[in-house]
Write a protein that holds these residues in place. Sequence first.
Motif, short mmCIF file in Angstrom:
data_model
loop_
_atom_site.label_atom_id
_atom_site.label_comp_id
_atom_site.label_asym_id
_atom_site.label_seq_id
_atom_site.Cartn_x
_atom_site.Cartn_y
_atom_site.Cartn_z
N LEU A 251 17.58 -15.91 -14.75
CA LEU A 251 17.37 -14.48 -14.48
C LEU A 251 16.92 -13.74 -15.72
CD1 LEU A 251 20.42 -13.80 -12.13
CD2 LEU A 251 18.00 -13.88 -11.48
N ILE A 252 17.52 -14.05 -16.85
CA ILE A 252 17.11 -13.41 -18.10
C ILE A 252 15.68 -13.77 -18.45
CG2 ILE A 252 17.49 -13.35 -20.62
CD1 ILE A 252 20.52 -13.51 -19.98
N ASN A 253 15.32 -15.03 -18.29
CA ASN A 253 13.94 -15.45 -18.58
C ASN A 253 12.93 -14.80 -17.66
OD1 ASN A 253 14.60 -17.08 -20.77
ND2 ASN A 253 14.89 -18.88 -19.50
N ASP A 254 13.34 -14.50 -16.43
CA ASP A 254 12.44 -13.84 -15.48
C ASP A 254 12.12 -12.40 -15.87
OD1 ASP A 254 12.16 -16.08 -13.93
OD2 ASP A 254 13.57 -15.43 -12.38
N ILE A 255 12.99 -11.80 -16.68
CA ILE A 255 12.78 -10.41 -17.10
C ILE A 255 11.59 -10.29 -18.05
CG2 ILE A 255 13.81 -8.54 -18.44
CD1 ILE A 255 16.48 -9.31 -17.19
N LYS A 256 11.26 -11.37 -18.72
CA LYS A 256 10.15 -11.39 -19.69
C LYS A 256 10.48 -10.46 -20.85
CE LYS A 256 7.32 -13.81 -16.91
NZ LYS A 256 7.93 -15.06 -16.71
N ASP A 257 9.59 -9.50 -21.10
CA ASP A 257 9.74 -8.63 -22.26
C ASP A 257 10.08 -7.19 -21.89
OD1 ASP A 257 9.15 -10.71 -24.04
OD2 ASP A 257 6.99 -10.41 -23.78
N ASP A 258 10.87 -7.03 -20.85
CA ASP A 258 11.28 -5.68 -20.44
C ASP A 258 12.48 -5.27 -21.29
OD1 ASP A 258 12.37 -3.40 -19.21
OD2 ASP A 258 11.51 -4.00 -17.27
N ARG A 259 12.20 -4.55 -22.37
CA ARG A 259 13.22 -4.18 -23.35
C ARG A 259 14.38 -3.42 -22.71
NH1 ARG A 259 14.14 -3.57 -28.69
NH2 ARG A 259 15.10 -1.64 -29.42
N LYS A 260 14.08 -2.47 -21.82
CA LYS A 260 15.14 -1.68 -21.19
C LYS A 260 16.12 -2.56 -20.43
CE LYS A 260 13.60 2.98 -20.30
NZ LYS A 260 13.18 3.94 -19.26
N LYS A 261 15.58 -3.48 -19.64
CA LYS A 261 16.44 -4.37 -18.86
C LYS A 261 17.25 -5.28 -19.76
CE LYS A 261 13.78 -4.42 -14.59
NZ LYS A 261 12.98 -5.23 -13.66
N LEU A 262 16.63 -5.79 -20.82
CA LEU A 262 17.36 -6.66 -21.74
C LEU A 262 18.50 -5.92 -22.44
CD1 LEU A 262 14.38 -8.70 -23.20
CD2 LEU A 262 16.20 -9.57 -21.73
N ILE A 263 18.26 -4.67 -22.79
CA ILE A 263 19.31 -3.86 -23.41
C ILE A 263 20.46 -3.63 -22.42
CG2 ILE A 263 19.86 -1.54 -24.27
CD1 ILE A 263 17.08 -1.61 -25.68
N LYS A 264 20.12 -3.36 -21.16
CA LYS A 264 21.16 -3.18 -20.15
C LYS A 264 22.00 -4.45 -20.00
CE LYS A 264 18.97 0.27 -17.21
NZ LYS A 264 18.42 0.56 -15.88
N ILE A 265 21.33 -5.60 -19.98
CA ILE A 265 22.05 -6.87 -19.86
C ILE A 265 22.96 -7.08 -21.08
CG2 ILE A 265 21.78 -9.39 -19.88
CD1 ILE A 265 19.25 -8.94 -18.14
N LEU A 266 22.42 -6.84 -22.26
CA LEU A 266 23.20 -7.00 -23.48
C LEU A 266 24.43 -6.09 -23.46
CD1 LEU A 266 23.56 -8.18 -26.33
CD2 LEU A 266 22.11 -6.30 -27.16
N ASN A 267 24.24 -4.85 -23.07
CA ASN A 267 25.38 -3.91 -23.02
C ASN A 267 26.38 -4.32 -21.96
OD1 ASN A 267 24.42 -2.38 -25.13
ND2 ASN A 267 23.26 -1.01 -23.81
#
Length: 106
Positions: free
Chosen positions: A84-100
């Motif tokens: 699922l994380i790899n499917d996000i690609k380079d969407d910074r906003k989504k990656l930050i949400k996941i990290l948080n």
Amino acid sequence: MDLKQSVGKNIQKIRKERKLTQEELAELINIETISMSKIETGKSYPTAENLSKIAGILNVEPYEFFIFENSKNIEDLKQEIIILINDIKDDRKKLIKILNTIKSLY
């Protein structure tokens, strides 16, 4: 959650992963959208024929609709998260949400 609801939830989850709407999936298997809604909400079971059609369109085996989250082992869960994380690609906003979200679990 009963079996109908669990199966419906899995169908919905996989449909969304494939980026199909209820209307599109219903049309592809030749049923009314309201019938698709009832299947996904656990108000009715799909017929065996429709279950097979849904699986074919979603590119899964029918038994996969009967695999529930609580039955997955830890390695499978980790792998699903990675996919699922790899499917996000380079969407910074989504990656930050996941990290948080992950940080909030600690």
